[in-house]
Design an enzyme around this catalytic site. Structure first.
Site, mmCIF file in Angstrom:
data_model
loop_
_atom_site.group_PDB
_atom_site.id
_atom_site.type_symbol
_atom_site.label_atom_id
_atom_site.label_comp_id
_atom_site.label_asym_id
_atom_site.label_seq_id
_atom_site.Cartn_x
_atom_site.Cartn_y
_atom_site.Cartn_z
ATOM 1 N NE ARG A 39 -4.418 12.526 -11.484
ATOM 2 C CZ ARG A 39 -4.196 12.637 -10.180
ATOM 3 N NH1 ARG A 39 -4.903 13.464 -9.453
ATOM 4 N NH2 ARG A 39 -3.256 11.911 -9.601
ATOM 5 C CB SER A 40 -0.809 17.913 -10.672
ATOM 6 O OG SER A 40 -1.625 17.048 -9.936
ATOM 7 N NE ARG A 99 10.247 4.435 4.008
ATOM 8 C CZ ARG A 99 8.919 4.540 4.014
ATOM 9 N NH1 ARG A 99 8.164 3.483 4.266
ATOM 10 N NH2 ARG A 99 8.351 5.697 3.793
ATOM 11 C CB CYS A 129 5.063 9.175 8.950
ATOM 12 S SG CYS A 129 3.652 8.173 8.495
ATOM 13 C CD GLN A 156 0.333 4.471 12.280
ATOM 14 O OE1 GLN A 156 0.748 3.387 12.661
ATOM 15 N NE2 GLN A 156 0.280 4.796 11.000
ATOM 16 C CE LYS A 225 5.355 0.432 4.633
ATOM 17 N NZ LYS A 225 4.514 1.501 4.066
ATOM 18 N NE ARG A 247 -4.589 5.255 9.772
ATOM 19 C CZ ARG A 247 -3.459 5.510 9.098
ATOM 20 N NH1 ARG A 247 -2.774 6.610 9.308
ATOM 21 N NH2 ARG A 247 -3.015 4.650 8.224
ATOM 22 C CG HIS A 254 1.747 9.103 13.014
ATOM 23 N ND1 HIS A 254 0.494 9.435 12.538
ATOM 24 C CD2 HIS A 254 2.364 8.421 12.003
ATOM 25 C CE1 HIS A 254 0.355 8.979 11.301
ATOM 26 N NE2 HIS A 254 1.465 8.372 10.947
#
Ligand code: 2RA
Length: 353
Positions: A39-40, A99, A129, A156, A225, A247, A254
């Protein structure tokens, strides 16, 4: 020959910051190839002051590439990182796909950079993050005091949820700006309507105790995580970790409150000294002068900022900290670039993989 780098996911929120960071850091790369979804493809983006055309992700796009930095959704990384690795590329992956794979090192250069050399799958993982926004400071304190337990709450930024997260906050702010909303139950929700984007609740004029997807027993994937990744990076597989992820209406950076308990007694002066001298960490802690890190000042910067350093009132082995880190820079693109630079140095010394 200087190594060739591919940036896979070059057009995303993190990809955009990756290109900016590659333009700002000491340049160790030969060709830089930009890759994104079909698409990009064909778009032109600027890196190192030059326009580069974006190529569509394919097997052939990795021919001649030495190192690839991936920032794509988990399922895309799960498929394409092994494809690139099979063609001899060392992949630095910022998704959640690898991870916790025992054959994939999870690397933060200031904390465990030596792990980058042991990569049997040809893949090195970049942490989430939220973990990254605190782990450099914690790694420095752990090296001195020996970490025994972590209790963490995150605040966050919406850009952690990508471009859609930022767009959602901007639209919601436009809907509530200049009103008297936020005074009655449900008034913000009604003004925002169904426009909650990637978040389960309105994020303007609100805080939302949720990030990621539902895991067992009510935990969120983001909370798992932070726990799993902190344990792996610090080499403490049984570290007790309690996390609540929240959030907040911040675009980027963050923040976390951290309660860290250590093996022995700690002192505030000792902790401040460690934080002030640790590479990649800034101590900004003078409440009498109104000085503590906030996202408004930290956004766009590279270090982990630490303030509000206190010893726990009821436990002389524990510290309380407030930590901020730009989730798109150190939290994603910068750490990925730092890992890639470790690999470039290794490849330039002719050691192969
Ligand atoms: C978030 N940490 O902030 C996630 C993104 N990986 O939503």
């Amino acid at each position: 020959r200087r190594p060739t780098l591919a940036v896979v996911g070059a057009t995303g929120a993190v990809g955009t910051v990756m290109l900016r960071i590659l333009s700002q850091r000491a340049d160790v790369w030969g060709e830089i190839r930009l890759v994104a979804s079909p698409r990009s493809a064909g778009r032109k983006l600027v890196v190192r002051g030059e326009e580069v055309e974006v190529l569509a992700l394919s097997e052939e796009v990795f021919d001649g590439v030495d190192v690839a930095m991936f920032d794509v959704p988990d399922e895309v990384a799960a498929h394409w990182a092994p494809v690139a690795a099979a063609r001899g590329v060392v992949v630095v992956d910022n998704s959640g796909a690898f991870r916790m794979d025992p054959d994939v090192p999870l690397v933060v250069p200031e904390v465990n950079g030596h792990k980058v050399r042991n990569r049997p799958r040809g893949i090195v993982a970049n942490p989430n993050c939220t973990t990254l926004s605190m782990i450099v400071a914690l790694g420095a304190l752990h090296a001195e005091y020996g970490l025994r337990e972590l209790v963490v709450s995150s605040y966050q930024a919406v850009s952690g949820a990508g471009r859609a997260g930022v767009e959602t906050l901007r639209q919601q702010i436009a809907l509530v700006a200049g009103t008297e909303l936020g005074t009655h139950p449900g008034d913000v929700r009604r003004a925002v309507g169904d426009n909650t984007g990637p978040f389960p609740e309105p994020v303007a004029l609100n805080v939302v105790p949720w990030a990621g997807s539902l895991r067992e027993d009510g935990w969120s994937s983001e909370e798992m995580k932070v726990r799993d990744e902190s344990r792996k990076i610090l080499g403490l597989p049984r570290l007790p970790v309690a996390v609540t992820c929240v959030r907040v209406p911040v675009v980027t950076t963050h923040s976390l409150t951290v309660h860290a308990r250590f093996q022995d007694e700690v002192t505030v002066d000792g902790a401040r000294e460690i934080i002030a001298t640790a590479p990649g960490v800034v101590l900004f802690d003078n409440p009498a002068a109104g000085e503590f890190p906030t996202p408004a000042d930290v956004v766009g910067t590279d270090p982990t900022w630490v303030g509000r350093v206190r010893r726990a009132l009821d436990d002389p082995t524990a510290l309380e900290l407030f930590v901020c880190g730009d989730n798109l820079r150190k939290g994603a693109a910068l750490n990925t670039a730092q890992i890639a630079e470790l690999l470039a140095a290794e490849l330039s010394h002719g050691e192969g993989r």
